[in-house]
Design a protein around this motif. Sequence first.
Motif, PDB file in Angstrom:
ATOM      1  N   GLN A 147       0.775  -1.012  -0.005  1.00 17.90           N
ATOM      2  CA  GLN A 147      -0.097  -0.075  -0.085  1.00 17.90           C
ATOM      3  C   GLN A 147       0.867   1.217  -0.041  1.00 17.90           C
ATOM      4  O   GLN A 147       0.482   2.349  -0.425  1.00 17.90           O
ATOM      5  CB  GLN A 147      -0.810  -0.047   1.298  1.00 17.90           C
ATOM      6  N   GLN A 148       2.191   1.003   0.532  1.00 14.09           N
ATOM      7  CA  GLN A 148       2.986   2.309   0.610  1.00 14.09           C
ATOM      8  C   GLN A 148       3.970   2.505  -0.669  1.00 14.09           C
ATOM      9  O   GLN A 148       3.965   3.556  -1.089  1.00 14.09           O
ATOM     10  CB  GLN A 148       3.816   1.954   1.701  1.00 14.09           C
ATOM     11  N   LEU A 149       4.322   1.514  -1.236  1.00 15.83           N
ATOM     12  CA  LEU A 149       5.071   1.366  -2.394  1.00 15.83           C
ATOM     13  C   LEU A 149       5.019   0.404  -3.280  1.00 15.83           C
ATOM     14  O   LEU A 149       4.651  -0.739  -2.607  1.00 15.83           O
ATOM     15  CB  LEU A 149       6.531   1.871  -2.171  1.00 15.83           C
ATOM     16  N   PRO A 150       5.229   0.283  -4.532  1.00 16.56           N
ATOM     17  CA  PRO A 150       5.237  -1.013  -5.265  1.00 16.56           C
ATOM     18  C   PRO A 150       6.495  -1.899  -4.964  1.00 16.56           C
ATOM     19  O   PRO A 150       7.087  -2.221  -6.253  1.00 16.56           O
ATOM     20  CB  PRO A 150       5.221  -0.521  -6.753  1.00 16.56           C
ATOM     21  N   ALA A 151       6.613  -2.510  -3.982  1.00 10.19           N
ATOM     22  CA  ALA A 151       7.798  -3.058  -3.694  1.00 10.19           C
ATOM     23  C   ALA A 151       7.807  -4.396  -4.541  1.00 10.19           C
ATOM     24  O   ALA A 151       6.926  -5.347  -4.179  1.00 10.19           O
ATOM     25  CB  ALA A 151       7.887  -3.676  -2.158  1.00 10.19           C
ATOM     26  N   SER A 152       9.036  -4.741  -5.150  1.00 13.75           N
ATOM     27  CA  SER A 152       9.402  -5.879  -6.015  1.00 13.75           C
ATOM     28  C   SER A 152      10.249  -6.912  -5.498  1.00 13.75           C
ATOM     29  O   SER A 152      10.416  -7.986  -5.835  1.00 13.75           O
ATOM     30  CB  SER A 152       9.682  -5.483  -7.455  1.00 13.75           C
ATOM     31  N   ARG A 153      10.862  -6.173  -4.405  1.00 12.62           N
ATOM     32  CA  ARG A 153      12.131  -6.878  -3.590  1.00 12.62           C
ATOM     33  C   ARG A 153      11.628  -7.202  -2.009  1.00 12.62           C
ATOM     34  O   ARG A 153      11.578  -6.129  -1.687  1.00 12.62           O
ATOM     35  CB  ARG A 153      13.202  -6.293  -3.729  1.00 12.62           C
ATOM     36  N   ILE A 154      11.398  -8.341  -1.657  1.00 12.37           N
ATOM     37  CA  ILE A 154      11.357  -8.417  -0.303  1.00 12.37           C
ATOM     38  C   ILE A 154      12.146  -9.158   0.372  1.00 12.37           C
ATOM     39  O   ILE A 154      12.719 -10.118  -0.274  1.00 12.37           O
ATOM     40  CB  ILE A 154       9.781  -9.393  -0.446  1.00 12.37           C
ATOM     41  N   LYS A 155      12.487  -8.699   1.666  1.00 14.69           N
ATOM     42  CA  LYS A 155      13.388  -9.438   2.335  1.00 14.69           C
ATOM     43  C   LYS A 155      12.747 -10.062   3.523  1.00 14.69           C
ATOM     44  O   LYS A 155      12.046  -9.243   4.399  1.00 14.69           O
ATOM     45  CB  LYS A 155      14.755  -8.293   3.024  1.00 14.69           C
ATOM     46  N   LEU A 156      12.700 -11.492   3.841  1.00 16.14           N
ATOM     47  CA  LEU A 156      11.952 -11.886   4.912  1.00 16.14           C
ATOM     48  C   LEU A 156      13.058 -12.460   6.083  1.00 16.14           C
ATOM     49  O   LEU A 156      13.964 -13.062   5.672  1.00 16.14           O
ATOM     50  CB  LEU A 156      11.210 -13.282   4.398  1.00 16.14           C
ATOM     51  N   ALA A 175       6.070 -16.381  -0.589  1.00 19.73           N
ATOM     52  CA  ALA A 175       6.522 -16.635  -2.161  1.00 19.73           C
ATOM     53  C   ALA A 175       5.141 -16.682  -2.737  1.00 19.73           C
ATOM     54  O   ALA A 175       4.885 -16.410  -4.133  1.00 19.73           O
ATOM     55  CB  ALA A 175       7.171 -18.169  -2.256  1.00 19.73           C
ATOM     56  N   GLN A 176       4.043 -17.480  -2.312  1.00 16.59           N
ATOM     57  CA  GLN A 176       2.690 -17.685  -2.874  1.00 16.59           C
ATOM     58  C   GLN A 176       2.247 -16.194  -2.981  1.00 16.59           C
ATOM     59  O   GLN A 176       1.728 -15.919  -3.964  1.00 16.59           O
ATOM     60  CB  GLN A 176       1.753 -18.550  -1.815  1.00 16.59           C
ATOM     61  N   ALA A 177       2.398 -15.399  -2.003  1.00 15.11           N
ATOM     62  CA  ALA A 177       1.955 -13.899  -2.382  1.00 15.11           C
ATOM     63  C   ALA A 177       2.633 -13.011  -3.408  1.00 15.11           C
ATOM     64  O   ALA A 177       1.911 -12.382  -4.276  1.00 15.11           O
ATOM     65  CB  ALA A 177       2.056 -13.221  -0.956  1.00 15.11           C
ATOM     66  N   LEU A 178       3.812 -13.483  -3.454  1.00 18.90           N
ATOM     67  CA  LEU A 178       4.426 -12.822  -4.609  1.00 18.90           C
ATOM     68  C   LEU A 178       4.171 -13.432  -6.061  1.00 18.90           C
ATOM     69  O   LEU A 178       4.025 -12.570  -6.932  1.00 18.90           O
ATOM     70  CB  LEU A 178       6.037 -13.130  -4.511  1.00 18.90           C
ATOM     71  N   GLU A 179       3.820 -14.570  -5.965  1.00 18.68           N
ATOM     72  CA  GLU A 179       3.188 -15.165  -7.117  1.00 18.68           C
ATOM     73  C   GLU A 179       1.870 -14.623  -7.555  1.00 18.68           C
ATOM     74  O   GLU A 179       1.516 -14.221  -8.607  1.00 18.68           O
ATOM     75  CB  GLU A 179       3.378 -16.703  -7.254  1.00 18.68           C
ATOM     76  N   VAL A 187       4.067  -7.954 -12.423  1.00 20.79           N
ATOM     77  CA  VAL A 187       5.331  -7.484 -11.952  1.00 20.79           C
ATOM     78  C   VAL A 187       5.853  -8.483 -11.061  1.00 20.79           C
ATOM     79  O   VAL A 187       5.430  -9.297 -10.201  1.00 20.79           O
ATOM     80  CB  VAL A 187       5.309  -6.175 -10.905  1.00 20.79           C
ATOM     81  N   ALA A 188       6.955  -9.125 -11.622  1.00 15.09           N
ATOM     82  CA  ALA A 188       7.837 -10.274 -10.857  1.00 15.09           C
ATOM     83  C   ALA A 188       8.369  -9.787  -9.513  1.00 15.09           C
ATOM     84  O   ALA A 188       9.202  -8.842  -9.470  1.00 15.09           O
ATOM     85  CB  ALA A 188       8.853 -10.905 -11.862  1.00 15.09           C
ATOM     86  N   GLY A 189       8.418 -10.564  -8.491  1.00 11.20           N
ATOM     87  CA  GLY A 189       8.954 -10.203  -7.392  1.00 11.20           C
ATOM     88  C   GLY A 189      10.226 -11.111  -7.014  1.00 11.20           C
ATOM     89  O   GLY A 189      10.511 -11.995  -7.579  1.00 11.20           O
ATOM     90  N   GLU A 190      11.168 -10.466  -6.172  1.00  5.06           N
ATOM     91  CA  GLU A 190      12.419 -11.144  -5.833  1.00  5.06           C
ATOM     92  C   GLU A 190      12.274 -11.378  -4.317  1.00  5.06           C
ATOM     93  O   GLU A 190      12.145 -10.323  -3.492  1.00  5.06           O
ATOM     94  CB  GLU A 190      13.467 -10.254  -6.005  1.00  5.06           C
ATOM     95  N   LEU A 191      12.472 -12.664  -3.702  1.00  4.74           N
ATOM     96  CA  LEU A 191      12.622 -13.013  -2.515  1.00  4.74           C
ATOM     97  C   LEU A 191      13.853 -13.254  -1.821  1.00  4.74           C
ATOM     98  O   LEU A 191      14.587 -14.210  -2.429  1.00  4.74           O
ATOM     99  CB  LEU A 191      11.621 -13.951  -2.171  1.00  4.74           C
ATOM    100  N   GLN A 192      14.186 -12.430  -0.993  1.00  7.22           N
ATOM    101  CA  GLN A 192      15.394 -12.610  -0.168  1.00  7.22           C
ATOM    102  C   GLN A 192      15.215 -13.115   1.258  1.00  7.22           C
ATOM    103  O   GLN A 192      13.995 -12.709   1.768  1.00  7.22           O
ATOM    104  CB  GLN A 192      16.286 -11.174  -0.168  1.00  7.22           C
ATOM    105  N   VAL A 193      16.059 -14.089   2.089  1.00  4.97           N
ATOM    106  CA  VAL A 193      15.828 -14.311   3.430  1.00  4.97           C
ATOM    107  C   VAL A 193      17.000 -13.625   4.332  1.00  4.97           C
ATOM    108  O   VAL A 193      18.101 -13.642   3.697  1.00  4.97           O
ATOM    109  CB  VAL A 193      15.329 -15.743   3.577  1.00  4.97           C
TER     110      VAL A 193
END
Length: 359
Positions: A147-156, A175-179, A187-193
């Motif tokens: 809601q704040q920004l179109p974040a495409s890179r997520i660090k979990l 990962a399912q939410a990104l898909e 928009v493809a997302g990137e998941l980092q941990v």
Amino acid sequence: MRCRLSRFPLTKAVPLAISRGTTAAVEHLLLELEHEGITGRGETGGFDTGHRAYRTDDLAAELEAVLPALESAIPEPFQALAPLLDTLSPPARCAVDLALHDWWGQRLGQPLWRLWGLDGGAIVPTSVTLGLGSEAAVLERLERWWQQLPASRIKLKLGSPEGLDHDRALVRAVAQALERRHQSHGVAGELQVDANGGWSLEQARAMLGWLDAQGVALVEQPLAPLEDPEADCAAFAALELDCPIALVADESCWNLADLVRLAPYVDGVNIKLLKSGGLAEALLMARAAGRLGLGVMLGCYSDSALLNGAAAQLLPLVRWPDLDSHLNLVDDPFGGPALEGDRLRPGTAPGLGVLDARF
């Protein structure tokens, strides 16, 4: 120079939980150095990496002890102040380093990234952070970021005290939410941990291949940092051949010497100004990482837009920006760096490029 040291609170809109605990609010220090009508500003604050810890009160005492020496000095040349800076802990040195760089850039009328000859257009999206919690809480936080920004890179954040099953459940849920977002928004997302040192060697080995199968792009600091440099390197070496995704050192990497010793065993390092002692060391680290074929992550703690604006001066050298702490504050007294979509831009104002101080 005229010097002023003051304190200011920073309160998170959403508390952040990692493997070592939860942070909802902190107190930071503002150092102002004024000379010939120009005021440079620097920021610092306490933090804990699990094997090293700094308290804000101790940093304040450390800086107050050197204020008389700073007041009798002038802000340039920087080289003349090196003996004084070398006596300070990294986070205390960071406050002085940033204030001096801010003064210098203002004196020359340019932001630091331009003075360093960097390409302000070479910026990639920043990641935003999801702390530990229940699946529902983590997904709610993700939606709030979107809601704040179109974040495409997520660090979990991982390394949950509830164990690997909970870590895996969080990865699957995000990962399912990104898909789903990919399917709905294109928009493809990137998941980092980031385990923040929360796994044992056996747990890390059990997770690495599984994370790769889930499409995770990188794993940050899977093992606890060790004070002994040789033992710390040996821990990363024990994972290197088993890691099919990018392996990034954070808590283990503080300065250029750490970067060089870790280079054979990792794919990248997380540079944070409070660890490096400011921009002088951070710039050396970022350039050296490029020469050594390492990716640079640029991170933060519970920092305001002043500290993150300073870090943003390095963004053209960064593969994995992670400067989101100021985006989660309800009382940030500073404005910037500019956010365009999910890309942070280094400021164009002289010095650190940070505007709108509200003191």
